[in-house]
Design a protein around this motif. Structure first.
Motif, PDB file in Angstrom:
ATOM      1  N   UNK B 228       0.811  -1.304  -0.031  1.00  0.00           N
ATOM      2  CA  UNK B 228       0.170   0.012  -0.105  1.00  0.00           C
ATOM      3  C   UNK B 228       0.730   1.204  -0.153  1.00  0.00           C
ATOM      4  N   UNK B 229       0.478   2.326  -0.852  1.00  0.00           N
ATOM      5  CA  UNK B 229       1.232   3.423  -0.960  1.00  0.00           C
ATOM      6  C   UNK B 229       2.618   3.385  -1.432  1.00  0.00           C
ATOM      7  N   UNK B 230       3.234   2.251  -1.562  1.00  0.00           N
ATOM      8  CA  UNK B 230       4.568   2.130  -1.839  1.00  0.00           C
ATOM      9  C   UNK B 230       4.733   1.599  -3.185  1.00  0.00           C
ATOM     10  N   UNK B 231       4.116   0.335  -3.691  1.00  0.00           N
ATOM     11  CA  UNK B 231       4.456  -0.345  -4.950  1.00  0.00           C
ATOM     12  C   UNK B 231       4.000  -1.882  -4.741  1.00  0.00           C
ATOM     13  N   UNK B 232       5.264  -2.403  -5.554  1.00  0.00           N
ATOM     14  CA  UNK B 232       4.826  -4.009  -5.447  1.00  0.00           C
ATOM     15  C   UNK B 232       6.121  -4.736  -5.019  1.00  0.00           C
ATOM     16  N   UNK B 233       5.927  -6.075  -4.543  1.00  0.00           N
ATOM     17  CA  UNK B 233       7.090  -6.902  -4.250  1.00  0.00           C
ATOM     18  C   UNK B 233       7.101  -8.225  -4.595  1.00  0.00           C
TER      19      UNK B 233
END
Lengths: 338, 240
Positions: B228-233
């Motif tokens: 959330x609010x950061x990207x993908x992993x």
């Protein structure tokens, strides 16, 4: 996708409503007939002293008429709705086409401006780029003009400019202008026959007609365009037959092509540009001249021929033609005054 | 002017608008690219049959065969061919359809010349990066999935499919940064090589496609997770 779904639901609702009306009608008739039988056969035996009227025929017939009227009204409402949905669909296509027609020349102009701004361009290339920009800005102007003119035409805000001309002389002049404008080699256009009669036309409007027909002939010819223009006349009317050797038209589309926003989409069409307004505009202009236009084509790859019939001055549609001339004179006086 | 490291790359320009095509051809040639111009879908396929290209710039509204059909046919034969769609259509449905049919990038008209050139160079750079990094990591396994980065063939259980170059590049980028959070901005700048201010929706479309391919349930992803609010992993180690 959503639109086809909603149309499906509307059709379903319509069928359901019709079944419901018919069912109600059936029940009503059944109720009336069975009650009538009871009254006639049993009522008399059970209480002969009571005078009972059989069910009122007026109410029965009136009811049937009312239900039938509702069903008919419902049918018209449904038909209207489907026409509206078709129109909305066409309008959406029109918006998509206009967007394309506006954005393409705009992108090109922007590209050339950015090129000239950021790169060192040789003088001859510079000249070529400026010509390209002129071509694109003319294309934009034409598109905007056509949309505005059609809207004026529909609101009857027509600027009358009708004058008397010699038919074959004016057509010769106008087609020459179209040839120059679309840069077609003059040998690609042949004019046959003559229409030695006087006619009343708006020169600028008729130029739009020939420009649109020429543009279509170019757009829908897979090879180099070839146009043949045949002029003729009879006692009351004079005719222009504008034929090309292009990709032709299927019979089912002969009427459709004159409808507003209508475009024929097919994989055989060598050009995708257009708004679906051109031939509608042509038809409206011809109608204003007191004439009519139709199209003939033997089918795919058999070429297309547009036949325009117009009244001869002082022979046909006298009252209407005079009113056009009167209106023109009135407009000119107003202009002179101002 | 900045020197073009991709000078001599061959580009097929498919555009039916004559003035725009001439302007584009001039600018691309001026950058050192070798450009062939096709005026419709049929001509584009003819050019592709007889020539080898490094990139295709493809208009959507084309006579005979539209851009979607051309992209589909190109993708079925030339898996790693970068395709840049150039069109007046701005609807999100068109964009999604274009990307689904194998376009790698989508630019709407009117566009800025510099942006177009940057995107073209970015796509060529990606193609090169992909080629070199594939030599190091050619086959990767996670869960029931096997990805061959050389020929882009994949299997997920019994399901077999082929990735588009862009999907493969995105997956590879995430795999190389296993366990780390990768932002959309980073993905746009390093995988797409475009400014993150332009758009981020493209990333989401591609991620959702990868999830459909590889996740047991794409609605609750196990391997490619949204942070959330950061990207993908990306993570292929099973949670304890």
């Amino acid at each position: 996708m959503k639109k086809s779904h909603s149309l499906f639901y509307i059709i379903l609702a319509f069928i359901f409503a019709q079944i419901a009306w018919m069912g109600l009608l059936g029940l009503w008739i059944y109720w009336y007939v069975s009650n009538n039988i009871i009254f006639e056969q049993v009522g008399d035996k059970l209480s002969p002293q009571i005078m009972i009227d059989s069910p009122n025929v007026f109410v029965f017939v009136g009811g049937i008429i009312l239900i039938a009227s509702i069903a008919v009204a419902f049918f018209f409402f449904f038909r209207n709705l489907t026409v509206q949905m078709k129109l909305t669909n066409l309008y959406d296509n029109f918006i998509a086409n206009v967007t394309h027609e506006l954005k393409s020349p705009l992108s090109s102009i922007q590209l050339y401006l950015e090129t000239l701004e950021t790169k060192e361009v040789l003088p001859e290339k510079r000249k070529e780029f400026l010509e390209m920009m002129m071509r694109d800005s003319n294309r934009l102007k034409k598109l905007i003009d056509s949309i505005l003119e059609i809207s004026r035409l529909e609101q009857k805000g027509i600027s009358y400019n009708y004058h008397i001309y010699q038919a074959d002389e004016i057509i010769g002049r106008l087609i020459k202008e179209s040839i120059e404008q679309f840069r077609i080699p003059p040998s690609a256009v042949k004019i046959e026959g003559r229409a030695m009669c006087a006619c009343v036309i708006d020169k600028d409007a008729m130029q739009i007609v020939l420009d649109n027909l020429t543009d279509n002939a170019i757009k829908y010819s897979a090879k180099q365009v070839e146009i043949s223009l045949k002029l003729s006349s009879n006692q009351k009317r004079w005719m222009i037959e504008f034929a090309d050797r292009g990709i032709g038209l299927e019979p089912k589309n002969h009427k459709k092509i004159f409808h507003k926003f209508q475009r024929i989409t097919s994989k055989n069409i060598p050009n995708v540009k257009g708004t679906g307004l051109g031939l509608y505009w042509v038809k409206e202009i011809i109608k204003l001249h007191g004439g009519k236009i139709s199209v003939q084509s033997e089918g795919i790859n058999q070429g297309t021929c547009f036949k325009i019939e117009l009244p001869i001055y002082q022979t046909s549609k006298k009252y209407y033609i005079k009113s056009l001339l009167r209106q023109t004179a009135k407009n000119q006086k107003l202009l002179e005054k101002n | 002017m900045e020197k073009n490291p991709f000078k001599g790359s061959k580009i097929l320009l498919v555009e039916d608008e004559e003035t725009l095509a001439i302007g584009l051809q001039y600018n691309l040639s001026d950058e050192g690219f070798i450009v062939d111009l096709a005026k419709d879908g049929k001509e584009a396929l003819k050019f592709l049959e007889s020539n080898v290209y490094d990139l295709i710039i493809l208009d959507l509204m084309l006579p005979y065969l539209d851009g979607f059909e051309v992209a589909e046919r190109v993708r079925s034969r030339l898996l790693q061919m970068p395709i840049l769609m150039l069109t007046a259509r701005t609807a999100i449905e068109d964009r999604i359809k274009g990307l689904q049919l194998g376009a790698d990038d989508y630019l709407t008209k009117p566009f800025h010349l510099q942006e177009l050139l940057l995107r073209v160079k970015g796509m060529l750079k990606r193609k090169m990066w992909y080629k070199t990094s594939t030599e190091i990591l050619s086959v990767f396994r996670f869960g029931k999935n096997v990805v061959n980065f050389e020929n882009l063939n994949c299997t997920s259980g019994s399901k077999k499919f082929v990735l588009t170059p862009h999907e493969a590049m995105l997956l590879k980028y995430l795999i190389e940064r296993k366990g780390k959070i990768v932002s959309r901005k980073e993905l746009l700048e390093n995988v797409w090589q475009i400014s993150s201010e332009i758009e981020t929706r493209t990333i989401d479309i591609f991620i959702s496609r990868l999830r459909k391919y590889f996740e047991p349930d794409h609605n609750s992803p196990v391997y490619i997770k949204s942070i959330r609010s950061a990207g993908y992993s990306f993570n292929d180690e099973k949670e304890k």
